[in-house]
Design an enzyme around this catalytic site. Structure first.
Site, PDB file in Angstrom:
ATOM      1  N   ARG A  79      24.825  21.246  -1.145  1.00 35.86           N
ATOM      2  CA  ARG A  79      24.379  22.653  -1.153  1.00 35.86           C
ATOM      3  C   ARG A  79      24.597  23.320  -2.501  1.00 35.86           C
ATOM      4  NH1 ARG A  79      27.719  23.774   4.159  1.00 35.86           N
ATOM      5  NH2 ARG A  79      29.090  22.565   2.850  1.00 35.86           N
TER       6      ARG A  79
ATOM      7  N   GLY B 113       7.073   3.463  -7.923  1.00 35.79           N
ATOM      8  CA  GLY B 113       5.992   3.063  -8.816  1.00 35.79           C
ATOM      9  C   GLY B 113       4.934   2.434  -7.925  1.00 35.79           C
ATOM     10  N   HIS B 114       3.864   3.172  -7.666  1.00 40.10           N
ATOM     11  CA  HIS B 114       2.834   2.707  -6.738  1.00 40.10           C
ATOM     12  C   HIS B 114       1.572   2.365  -7.523  1.00 40.10           C
ATOM     13  CE1 HIS B 114       4.891   4.977  -3.173  1.00 40.10           C
ATOM     14  NE2 HIS B 114       5.659   4.076  -3.737  1.00 40.10           N
TER      15      HIS B 114
ATOM     16  N   GLN C  51       9.662   3.493  -1.640  1.00 39.25           N
ATOM     17  CA  GLN C  51      10.757   2.541  -1.397  1.00 39.25           C
ATOM     18  C   GLN C  51      10.493   1.737  -0.108  1.00 39.25           C
ATOM     19  OE1 GLN C  51      11.943   6.047  -2.454  1.00 39.25           O
ATOM     20  NE2 GLN C  51      11.403   5.122  -4.383  1.00 39.25           N
TER      21      GLN C  51
ATOM     22  N   ASP D 242       8.108  -1.968  -3.183  1.00 34.14           N
ATOM     23  CA  ASP D 242       7.108  -2.741  -3.924  1.00 34.14           C
ATOM     24  C   ASP D 242       6.320  -3.709  -3.045  1.00 34.14           C
ATOM     25  OD1 ASP D 242       8.069  -1.446  -6.201  1.00 34.14           O
ATOM     26  OD2 ASP D 242       9.533  -3.032  -6.588  1.00 34.14           O
TER      27      ASP D 242
ATOM     28  N   GLY E 109      -3.827  -8.213   2.246  1.00 30.44           N
ATOM     29  CA  GLY E 109      -4.078  -8.120   0.807  1.00 30.44           C
ATOM     30  C   GLY E 109      -4.205  -9.522   0.215  1.00 30.44           C
ATOM     31  N   VAL E 110      -5.322  -9.764  -0.455  1.00 32.47           N
ATOM     32  CA  VAL E 110      -5.520 -11.071  -1.101  1.00 32.47           C
ATOM     33  C   VAL E 110      -5.672 -10.908  -2.612  1.00 32.47           C
ATOM     34  CG1 VAL E 110      -6.473 -12.104   0.993  1.00 32.47           C
ATOM     35  CG2 VAL E 110      -8.030 -11.059  -0.670  1.00 32.47           C
TER      36      VAL E 110
ATOM     37  N   LYS F  71       2.441  -0.686  -1.187  1.00 32.77           N
ATOM     38  CA  LYS F  71       2.101   0.506  -0.402  1.00 32.77           C
ATOM     39  C   LYS F  71       0.950   1.279  -1.048  1.00 32.77           C
ATOM     40  CE  LYS F  71       6.382   1.812  -0.920  1.00 32.77           C
ATOM     41  NZ  LYS F  71       6.992   0.587  -1.470  1.00 32.77           N
ATOM     42  N   GLY F  72       1.020   1.376  -2.400  1.00 32.95           N
ATOM     43  CA  GLY F  72      -0.001   2.144  -3.118  1.00 32.95           C
ATOM     44  C   GLY F  72      -1.402   1.647  -2.800  1.00 32.95           C
TER      45      GLY F  72
ATOM     46  N   VAL G 272       8.483   0.666 -12.569  1.00 35.81           N
ATOM     47  CA  VAL G 272       9.140   1.791 -13.227  1.00 35.81           C
ATOM     48  C   VAL G 272       9.970   1.322 -14.418  1.00 35.81           C
ATOM     49  CG1 VAL G 272      10.827   3.651 -12.904  1.00 35.81           C
ATOM     50  CG2 VAL G 272       9.203   3.125 -11.094  1.00 35.81           C
TER      51      VAL G 272
ATOM     52  N   ARG H 262      11.934  -4.354 -15.051  1.00 41.64           N
ATOM     53  CA  ARG H 262      12.898  -5.425 -14.794  1.00 41.64           C
ATOM     54  C   ARG H 262      12.254  -6.564 -13.997  1.00 41.64           C
ATOM     55  NH1 ARG H 262      17.579  -2.052 -11.817  1.00 41.64           N
ATOM     56  NH2 ARG H 262      15.751  -0.978 -11.006  1.00 41.64           N
TER      57      ARG H 262
ATOM     58  N   ASN I 236      11.418   7.412  -8.926  1.00 39.83           N
ATOM     59  CA  ASN I 236      11.886   6.028  -8.796  1.00 39.83           C
ATOM     60  C   ASN I 236      10.764   5.152  -8.237  1.00 39.83           C
ATOM     61  OD1 ASN I 236      12.067   7.447  -6.369  1.00 39.83           O
ATOM     62  ND2 ASN I 236      13.918   6.434  -5.656  1.00 39.83           N
TER      63      ASN I 236
ATOM     64  N   ASP J  54      -2.366 -14.227  -1.360  1.00 39.75           N
ATOM     65  CA  ASP J  54      -2.932 -15.029  -2.463  1.00 39.75           C
ATOM     66  C   ASP J  54      -1.838 -15.606  -3.357  1.00 39.75           C
ATOM     67  OD1 ASP J  54      -2.653 -12.137  -2.994  1.00 39.75           O
ATOM     68  OD2 ASP J  54      -3.190 -12.665  -5.052  1.00 39.75           O
TER      69      ASP J  54
HETATM   70  P1  GDP Z   1       4.376  -0.265  -4.071  1.00 40.14           P
HETATM   71  O1  GDP Z   1       5.527   0.322  -4.790  1.00 40.14           O
HETATM   72  O2  GDP Z   1       4.720  -0.668  -2.680  1.00 40.14           O
HETATM   73  O3  GDP Z   1       3.143   0.589  -4.111  1.00 40.14           O
HETATM   74  O4  GDP Z   1       4.030  -1.620  -4.826  1.00 40.14           O
HETATM   75  P2  GDP Z   1       3.979  -1.844  -6.439  1.00 40.14           P
HETATM   76  O5  GDP Z   1       2.742  -1.204  -6.954  1.00 40.14           O
HETATM   77  O6  GDP Z   1       5.269  -1.477  -7.062  1.00 40.14           O
HETATM   78  O7  GDP Z   1       3.918  -3.410  -6.518  1.00 40.14           O
HETATM   79  C1  GDP Z   1       2.915  -4.143  -5.901  1.00 40.14           C
HETATM   80  C2  GDP Z   1       2.159  -4.946  -6.964  1.00 40.14           C
HETATM   81  O8  GDP Z   1       1.372  -5.915  -6.321  1.00 40.14           O
HETATM   82  C3  GDP Z   1       1.186  -4.108  -7.775  1.00 40.14           C
HETATM   83  O9  GDP Z   1       1.057  -4.667  -9.044  1.00 40.14           O
HETATM   84  C4  GDP Z   1      -0.113  -4.237  -6.973  1.00 40.14           C
HETATM   85  O10 GDP Z   1      -1.280  -4.034  -7.770  1.00 40.14           O
HETATM   86  C5  GDP Z   1      -0.019  -5.661  -6.530  1.00 40.14           C
HETATM   87  N1  GDP Z   1      -0.646  -5.981  -5.243  1.00 40.14           N
HETATM   88  C6  GDP Z   1      -0.784  -5.217  -4.130  1.00 40.14           C
HETATM   89  N2  GDP Z   1      -1.330  -5.946  -3.120  1.00 40.14           N
HETATM   90  C7  GDP Z   1      -1.529  -7.185  -3.616  1.00 40.14           C
HETATM   91  C8  GDP Z   1      -2.043  -8.410  -3.068  1.00 40.14           C
HETATM   92  O11 GDP Z   1      -2.407  -8.499  -1.889  1.00 40.14           O
HETATM   93  N3  GDP Z   1      -2.092  -9.481  -3.899  1.00 40.14           N
HETATM   94  C9  GDP Z   1      -1.667  -9.434  -5.209  1.00 40.14           C
HETATM   95  N4  GDP Z   1      -1.757 -10.530  -5.941  1.00 40.14           N
HETATM   96  N5  GDP Z   1      -1.170  -8.295  -5.753  1.00 40.14           N
HETATM   97  C10 GDP Z   1      -1.104  -7.208  -4.956  1.00 40.14           C
HETATM   98  P1  IMO Z   2       8.571   1.832  -4.620  1.00 35.20           P
HETATM   99  O1  IMO Z   2       8.176   3.142  -3.988  1.00 35.20           O
HETATM  100  C1  IMO Z   2      11.775  -1.069  -5.277  1.00 35.20           C
HETATM  101  C2  IMO Z   2      15.834   0.541  -5.764  1.00 35.20           C
HETATM  102  C3  IMO Z   2      16.527   0.426  -7.101  1.00 35.20           C
HETATM  103  C4  IMO Z   2      17.984   0.352  -6.674  1.00 35.20           C
HETATM  104  C5  IMO Z   2      18.016   1.316  -5.498  1.00 35.20           C
HETATM  105  C6  IMO Z   2      18.497   2.724  -5.863  1.00 35.20           C
HETATM  106  O2  IMO Z   2       7.807   1.524  -5.859  1.00 35.20           O
HETATM  107  O3  IMO Z   2       8.544   0.740  -3.613  1.00 35.20           O
HETATM  108  P2  IMO Z   2      17.342   4.758  -7.122  1.00 35.20           P
HETATM  109  O4  IMO Z   2      16.802   4.870  -8.499  1.00 35.20           O
HETATM  110  O5  IMO Z   2      16.351   5.042  -6.041  1.00 35.20           O
HETATM  111  O6  IMO Z   2      18.621   5.537  -6.922  1.00 35.20           O
HETATM  112  O7  IMO Z   2      17.766   3.202  -6.980  1.00 35.20           O
HETATM  113  O8  IMO Z   2      16.696   1.367  -4.973  1.00 35.20           O
HETATM  114  N1  IMO Z   2      14.509   1.183  -5.781  1.00 35.20           N
HETATM  115  C7  IMO Z   2      13.343   0.559  -5.604  1.00 35.20           C
HETATM  116  N2  IMO Z   2      13.066  -0.757  -5.468  1.00 35.20           N
HETATM  117  N3  IMO Z   2      10.770  -0.178  -5.206  1.00 35.20           N
HETATM  118  C8  IMO Z   2      11.022   1.145  -5.316  1.00 35.20           C
HETATM  119  O9  IMO Z   2      10.079   2.099  -5.116  1.00 35.20           O
HETATM  120  C9  IMO Z   2      12.361   1.552  -5.568  1.00 35.20           C
HETATM  121  N4  IMO Z   2      12.953   2.754  -5.756  1.00 35.20           N
HETATM  122  C10 IMO Z   2      14.266   2.518  -5.868  1.00 35.20           C
HETATM  123  O10 IMO Z   2      16.144  -0.735  -7.798  1.00 35.20           O
HETATM  124  O11 IMO Z   2      18.326  -0.915  -6.169  1.00 35.20           O
HETATM  125 MG    MG Z   3       6.625   0.016  -6.542  1.00 32.67          MG
END
Ligand code: GDP
Ligand code: IMO
Ligand code: MG
Length: 441
Positions: free
Chosen positions: A141, A39-40, A227, A12, A424-425, A15-16, A308, A311, A37, A341
């Site tokens: 396997r 969520g981008h 992840q 989180d 990222g801001v 990356k997305g 996802v 939580r 698992n 930011d």
């Molecule tokens: P990912 O799993 O690494 O792609 O990240 P997530 O999408 O799960 O979580 C990142 C959250 O932060 C999302 O709601 C994005 O829209 C948001 N986000 C990404 N870059 C920035 C930033 O520079 N500033 C702020 N405020 N939000 C950001």
């Molecule tokens: P993105 O790609 C943050 C965490 C779960 C748990 C552990 C194992 O959005 O960054 P799993 O369901 O993979 O067997 O869970 O890994 N986890 C993540 N935490 N961002 C994710 O993906 C995650 N994918 C799994 O919370 O601790």
């Molecule tokens: Mg995510």
């Protein structure tokens, strides 16, 4: 030319947003590990897309590939594709025939095993998507691969071997009533039909050949890690990890191109300016106790709730030893630092510069999670930066970022040993300030 995007912390990191930004310059965007698992989030002109399986290049109309290192829940994939079509996009997704399929019994077993582990605090707080049980069967396997769905006879044989074992595991070991998810006939009918849709839509590929030939033709491929490094099964905080390799080496094994192809390209570490954690386990720089209010503030402001699962995410100061560990494990050539930011306007900004463990100062993560959990962070204080109009800053460019935030970024680049390529801001594509485009680095 390839660019690999890797989470440098606990997932989180945003990356997305970077895959979306640089995906504009790619011909193909390929995921190499993980499954739904992930969520981008991609935000384009205020429109938000939350993607679990469809590679984030979809918003840019790029071909998306789910590599052999991924575990694919076809139902989630089709739902996501259908939703994106409803929103006017035409996602073109190809799935590796070597990728493993998340079966209904994997999801059920994920829940059962987490519950069983919780008594001894060994549950990872998984997303419940069946990720771990699917990778277990891959290594054992006895997994079902996407290619097997295309051949009913093979599918039937595989299911007849594996499903009774899974049923016995659920019923005899865990004492849980196994339902339809463990019924060979029901699973066979459903997954044979899924195989037909894959075939009808010509969605399956030999990912290594597909990607390798494009690289050979001079096309640009972006590898989208899911992840993050500290929840990597090898390099993370085992056992509170996911079951795959988000680290950059996974881009080769998880797609079928050689490590030299990945290594000739750029590897960009995505950093959140603080820490968030959606699972269990220790977290040395976590804001707890007297800092609970500050954590609440950052959580609300940063929208730190699981993409996802919804939580609330745990919050901590940036953990710099974690980043040094990530830089080595991935060989970062550059960094993108998000969420500058979110820290604006605070009374204090700190980072965990190093750890104290039994009187010794450590600059990187110990190899056991038990030792990591006993680390006390040596905090370093930074001058806070003010709240500003971040969209205006994004328009003006890097120089408009408040000086104190620039000092924070300089420190980070110095400690991690890689330059900052983007900042990222805000969540929108237009709110990422680019210093270097890795496709042109
Ligand atoms: P990912 O799993 O690494 O792609 O990240 P997530 O999408 O799960 O979580 C990142 C959250 O932060 C999302 O709601 C994005 O829209 C948001 N986000 C990404 N870059 C920035 C930033 O520079 N500033 C702020 N405020 N939000 C950001
Ligand atoms: P993105 O790609 C943050 C965490 C779960 C748990 C552990 C194992 O959005 O960054 P799993 O369901 O993979 O067997 O869970 O890994 N986890 C993540 N935490 N961002 C994710 O993906 C995650 N994918 C799994 O919370 O601790
Ligand atoms: Mg995510």
């Amino acid at each position: 030319m390839t660019v690999t995007i890797v989470g440098s912390q606990l997932g989180d990191e945003g990356k997305g947003a970077l895959v979306d930004l640089w995906g504009g310059d790619a011909d193909v965007v390929a995921r190499y590990q993980g499954g739904d698992n992930a969520g981008h989030t991609v935000v384009e002109d205020g429109d938000e897309y939350k993607l679990s399986l469809v590679p984030s290049g979809a918003v840019r109309d790029k071909i998306g590939v789910l590599g052999n290192g991924c575990v694919v829940n076809p139902k989630t994939l089709f739902e996501e594709i259908d939703d994106l079509r409803d929103r006017g996009l035409e996602p073109d997704v190809r799935v590796a025939r070597r990728a493993h399929v998340i079966m209904p019994y994997h999801r059920v077993l994920d829940g059962i095993e987490e519950e069983a582990k919780s008594d001894s605090d060994l549950d990872a707080g998984t997303t419940g998507r069946g990720i771990g049980p699917t990778y277990e069967d891959k290594a054992g396997r006895r997994g079902i691969r996407v290619g097997d769905l295309l051949d009913p006879e093979v599918l039937r044989d595989r299911l007849e071997y594996v499903v009774p074992q899974k049923r016995a595991l659920a019923e005899d070991v865990f004492g849980v009533d196994a339902g339809d998810a463990f019924d060979v006939d029901a699973v066979f009918e459903e997954y044979r039909a899924i195989g037909e849709r894959f075939a009808d839509e010509s969605m399956t590929v030999n990912a290594g050949e597909f990607l390798g030939s494009r690289v050979d033709d001079g096309e640009s491929v972006l590898f989208e890690g899911a992840q993050g490094t500290s929840i990597d099964i090898d390099h993370g905080i085992y056992p509170y990890v996911t079951s795959s390799n988000p680290t950059a080496g996974g881009a080769a094994t998880g797609t079928g191109v050689g490590p030299t192809v990945v290594g000739r390209g750029e590897v960009v570490g995505i950093v959140k300016a603080y820490l968030s954690r959606v699972g269990t386990g220790p977290l040395p720089t976590e804001l707890t106790g007297d800092d609970e209010e500050l954590a609440d503030y950052i959580r609300e402001k940063g929208g730190e709730f699981g993409t996802v699962t919804g939580r609330p995410r745990r919050i901590g100061w940036l953990d710099v030893p974690m980043l040094r560990h990530a830089a080595r494990a991935n060989g970062f050539t550059g960094l993108a630092v998000n969420h500058i930011d979110v820290l604006a306007g605070l009374d204090e900004v700190q980072v965990g510069h190093s750890y104290d463990l039994d009187g010794e100062e450590l600059f990187t993560m110990p190899a056991t999670t038990e030792r990591w959990g006993r680390c006390e962070p040596n905090l370093r204080e930074f001058e806070p930066w003010p709240e500003v109009d971040w969209s205006a800053v994004a328009d003006e460019g890097y120089g408009a970022i408040p000086d104190a935030a620039q000092a924070y970024l300089d420190y980070l680049a110095e400690e991690v040993g890689a330059p900052v390529y983007a900042v990222g801001v805000g969540p929108d594509r237009a709110q990422t300030i680019e210093l270097t485009n890795p496709f042109q680095a």
